[in-house]
Design a protein around this motif. Structure first.
Motif, mmCIF file in Angstrom:
data_model
loop_
_atom_site.group_PDB
_atom_site.id
_atom_site.type_symbol
_atom_site.label_atom_id
_atom_site.label_comp_id
_atom_site.label_asym_id
_atom_site.label_seq_id
_atom_site.Cartn_x
_atom_site.Cartn_y
_atom_site.Cartn_z
ATOM 1 N N ALA A 98 -7.662 29.692 59.760
ATOM 2 C CA ALA A 98 -7.863 28.637 60.765
ATOM 3 C C ALA A 98 -8.276 27.323 60.110
ATOM 4 C CB ALA A 98 -8.929 29.081 61.775
ATOM 5 N N LYS A 99 -9.109 27.412 59.075
ATOM 6 C CA LYS A 99 -9.594 26.209 58.401
ATOM 7 C C LYS A 99 -8.613 25.682 57.349
ATOM 8 C CE LYS A 99 -13.637 25.866 56.549
ATOM 9 N NZ LYS A 99 -14.225 24.586 56.929
ATOM 10 N N GLY A 100 -7.692 26.552 56.898
ATOM 11 C CA GLY A 100 -6.878 26.189 55.729
ATOM 12 C C GLY A 100 -7.766 26.152 54.497
ATOM 13 N N ARG A 101 -8.750 27.059 54.435
ATOM 14 C CA ARG A 101 -9.725 27.040 53.330
ATOM 15 C C ARG A 101 -9.171 27.781 52.120
ATOM 16 N NH1 ARG A 101 -15.601 26.429 53.504
ATOM 17 N NH2 ARG A 101 -16.722 27.697 51.992
ATOM 18 N N PRO A 102 -9.320 27.192 50.905
ATOM 19 C CA PRO A 102 -8.854 27.908 49.709
ATOM 20 C C PRO A 102 -9.531 29.280 49.605
ATOM 21 C CG PRO A 102 -9.464 25.638 49.183
ATOM 22 C CD PRO A 102 -9.893 25.880 50.593
ATOM 23 N N PRO A 145 -18.487 29.181 57.512
ATOM 24 C CA PRO A 145 -18.334 27.877 56.876
ATOM 25 C C PRO A 145 -18.342 26.798 57.957
ATOM 26 C CG PRO A 145 -16.183 28.870 57.140
ATOM 27 C CD PRO A 145 -17.194 29.835 57.735
ATOM 28 N N SER A 146 -18.323 25.538 57.548
ATOM 29 C CA SER A 146 -18.256 24.469 58.548
ATOM 30 C C SER A 146 -16.974 24.620 59.385
ATOM 31 C CB SER A 146 -18.298 23.116 57.848
ATOM 32 O OG SER A 146 -17.342 23.074 56.805
ATOM 33 N N ALA A 147 -17.088 24.286 60.685
ATOM 34 C CA ALA A 147 -15.983 24.542 61.627
ATOM 35 C C ALA A 147 -15.024 23.347 61.707
ATOM 36 C CB ALA A 147 -16.545 24.875 63.003
ATOM 37 N N ASN A 148 -14.518 22.948 60.531
ATOM 38 C CA ASN A 148 -13.557 21.845 60.476
ATOM 39 C C ASN A 148 -12.319 22.321 59.724
ATOM 40 O OD1 ASN A 148 -15.210 22.162 58.158
ATOM 41 N ND2 ASN A 148 -14.510 20.197 57.374
ATOM 42 N N THR A 149 -11.261 21.522 59.793
ATOM 43 C CA THR A 149 -10.123 21.774 58.909
ATOM 44 C C THR A 149 -10.593 21.472 57.500
ATOM 45 O OG1 THR A 149 -8.646 21.027 60.636
ATOM 46 C CG2 THR A 149 -7.759 21.036 58.397
ATOM 47 N N PRO A 180 -13.935 15.675 57.444
ATOM 48 C CA PRO A 180 -15.394 15.604 57.595
ATOM 49 C C PRO A 180 -15.935 16.777 58.412
ATOM 50 C CG PRO A 180 -14.398 13.458 57.974
ATOM 51 C CD PRO A 180 -13.268 14.437 57.892
ATOM 52 N N SER A 181 -17.109 17.272 58.058
ATOM 53 C CA SER A 181 -17.693 18.413 58.769
ATOM 54 C C SER A 181 -18.016 18.031 60.215
ATOM 55 C CB SER A 181 -18.956 18.871 58.052
ATOM 56 O OG SER A 181 -18.625 19.319 56.764
ATOM 57 N N PRO A 182 -17.979 19.011 61.123
ATOM 58 C CA PRO A 182 -18.155 18.723 62.550
ATOM 59 C C PRO A 182 -19.627 18.740 62.967
ATOM 60 C CG PRO A 182 -17.554 21.013 62.231
ATOM 61 C CD PRO A 182 -17.664 20.424 60.864
ATOM 62 N N VAL A 215 -25.800 17.043 57.963
ATOM 63 C CA VAL A 215 -25.113 17.448 56.720
ATOM 64 C C VAL A 215 -25.412 18.921 56.461
ATOM 65 C CG1 VAL A 215 -24.987 15.193 55.591
ATOM 66 C CG2 VAL A 215 -27.013 16.615 55.250
ATOM 67 N N GLU A 216 -24.531 19.569 55.687
ATOM 68 C CA GLU A 216 -24.653 20.996 55.450
ATOM 69 C C GLU A 216 -25.913 21.318 54.649
ATOM 70 O OE1 GLU A 216 -22.320 19.026 54.429
ATOM 71 O OE2 GLU A 216 -20.316 19.757 54.877
ATOM 72 N N SER A 217 -26.231 22.630 54.616
ATOM 73 C CA SER A 217 -27.486 23.085 54.011
ATOM 74 C C SER A 217 -27.550 22.811 52.507
ATOM 75 C CB SER A 217 -27.618 24.588 54.239
ATOM 76 O OG SER A 217 -26.509 25.258 53.682
ATOM 77 N N LYS A 242 -11.478 18.463 47.211
ATOM 78 C CA LYS A 242 -11.566 17.189 47.919
ATOM 79 C C LYS A 242 -12.136 17.481 49.310
ATOM 80 C CE LYS A 242 -8.914 13.244 49.312
ATOM 81 N NZ LYS A 242 -7.642 12.772 49.793
ATOM 82 N N HIS A 243 -13.031 16.645 49.746
ATOM 83 C CA HIS A 243 -13.823 16.987 50.916
ATOM 84 C C HIS A 243 -14.072 15.772 51.786
ATOM 85 C CE1 HIS A 243 -15.908 20.937 49.989
ATOM 86 N NE2 HIS A 243 -15.813 20.926 51.291
ATOM 87 N N TYR A 244 -14.295 15.997 53.027
ATOM 88 C CA TYR A 244 -14.896 15.009 53.934
ATOM 89 C C TYR A 244 -14.090 13.724 54.070
ATOM 90 C CZ TYR A 244 -18.727 17.897 52.069
ATOM 91 O OH TYR A 244 -19.496 18.929 51.620
HETATM 92 MG MG MG Z 1 -17.386 22.828 54.653
#
Ligand code: MG
Ligand code: AMP
Length: 339
Positions: free
Chosen positions: A56-60, A142-146, A150-152, A179-181, A235-237
């Motif tokens: 769903a996230k397209g996470r590596p 994980p964060s609920a974004n693609t 940017p994180s949601p 921001v994340e933990s 690459k992030h955010y």
């Molecule tokens: Mg994340």
């Protein structure tokens, strides 16, 4: 897939928590609020559900997930050989925006750790998150974004990225921290900070005077470098607009953006009146927590202004400012303008 909206309020609280936990126990994936950012949760025991999170996230595939627990008793279910310092940290920082890397228990699915023999664990302070976990068991989230975006920090951000790709979203308020933990590994000696967050490096140094700050916190890992936290190499955010981080005094920053055509300035609220181009404030220069709270929302708004480039005024690197800086330098793909 129809993504169920679970609007939680005081009147339907228990039944909504139960509904979210039911979906999770049946192998579904549900976005839940936490005090850091919204998380995309799956049971930490359910291989098939965990695979759905990555898809769903397209996470590596090699980027491991954080396991969220509701109570300290759950720690033994997910980690083994837990050192005394872990309990000391738990006592000080849990529930809260703090993640520890420990030795992984064989109980949890190996997909959680993406092949590593360690596991990241956190106990969130958000009441809704904890009540759902209490009813469902440990959740990898994980964060609920693609991946890459940017994180949601609101349910709407989750819907913008993942509507139709996940079973449900628990619609609660905006995330308090934004921001994340903080991520710290306790399996190395000395202890190492892998990702800065609202539990600050300064606070951690009080407990771990030899704390190492991982190179990846402020630098771009080389392609062949072995990184302690796989997430840091991606690459992030990033907005789609070409993004730069500007290290400068207020005066120099204002002169710089006022001289450029077709740009957006992401600045401190105190600078707004003096900037002549399209601009967005991400909080007060005097209040780094306000910057953390708004930074991802502002990164999501940048593209709506359709400029060629965005120049973000860099925050200080102290306190939670280090976490904001860490996210922004990645959003800028390490393009820094120093004036
Ligand atoms: Mg994340
Ligand atoms: P997110 O899920 O978006 O909050 O990202 C989780 C972060 O924690 C990523 O940077 C991961 O690489 C990192 N992480 C999770 N588990 C581990 C682990 N076992 N060892 C090192 N880093 C981890």
């Amino acid at each position: 897939m129809n993504t169920e909206r679970l609007n939680i309020n005081t009147l339907n609280y228990n039944e909504t928590v139960d509904r979210a936990a039911d979906i999770l126990r049946q192998g579904g994936i549900v976005a839940i609020p936490t005090e850091t950012v919204y998380g995309l949760a799956a049971s930490a025991y359910d291989t098939a559900a965990l695979k759905k999170v990555f898809i769903a996230k397209g996470r590596p595939q090699d980027n491991p997930l954080i396991v969220h627990i509701s109570d300290i008793e759950m720690l033994d279910e997910v980690a083994v050989n837990i050192p005394p310092e872990a309990y000391e940290c738990a006592h000080l920082f849990w529930p809260g925006p703090f993640t520890m890397i420990l030795e992984r228990s064989q109980n949890i699915a190996k997909e959680v750790s993406a092949g590593l023999d360690t596991v990241a664990v956190r106990m969130p302070s958000d009441k809704v998150a904890r009540d759902i976990i209490r009813a469902s068991g440990p959740l990898a989230a994980p964060s609920a974004n693609t991946s890459g975006s940017p994180s949601p920090t609101s349910a709407q951000h989750v819907i913008d990225d993942l509507d139709g790709k996940i079973d449900a979203v628990v619609v609660s308020g905006e995330c308090e921290v934004g921001v994340e933990s903080t991520v710290v590994t306790l399996v190395t000696n000395p202890v190492r900070l892998l990702r800065p967050g609202a539990v600050t490096a300064e606070q951690l140094c009080d407990i771990f005077p030899n704390l190492l700050i991982d190179n990846a916190v402020l630098a771009n890992p080389q392609a062949d470098e072995k990184v302690a936290s796989p997430g840091m190499k991606y690459k992030h955010y990033a907005p789609k607009t070409e993004t730069y981080l500007v290290e400068a005094s207020s005066e120099d920053y204002i002169d710089f953006v006022n001289d450029i055509n077709n740009c957006v300035a992401v600045c401190f609220e105190e600078e707004l009146p003096k900037i002549n181009c399209p601009k967005l404030s991400y909080g007060s220069v005097f209040d780094e927590a306000s910057l953390a709270h708004r930074v991802f929302e502002v990164l999501r708004m940048v593209d709506e202004l359709h400029a060629e480039k965005v120049y973000i005024h860099a925050p200080s690197k102290s306190g939670i400012g280090l976490a904001v800086y860490n996210r922004l330098i990645r959003a800028a793909a390490f393009r820094v303008v120093s004036l």
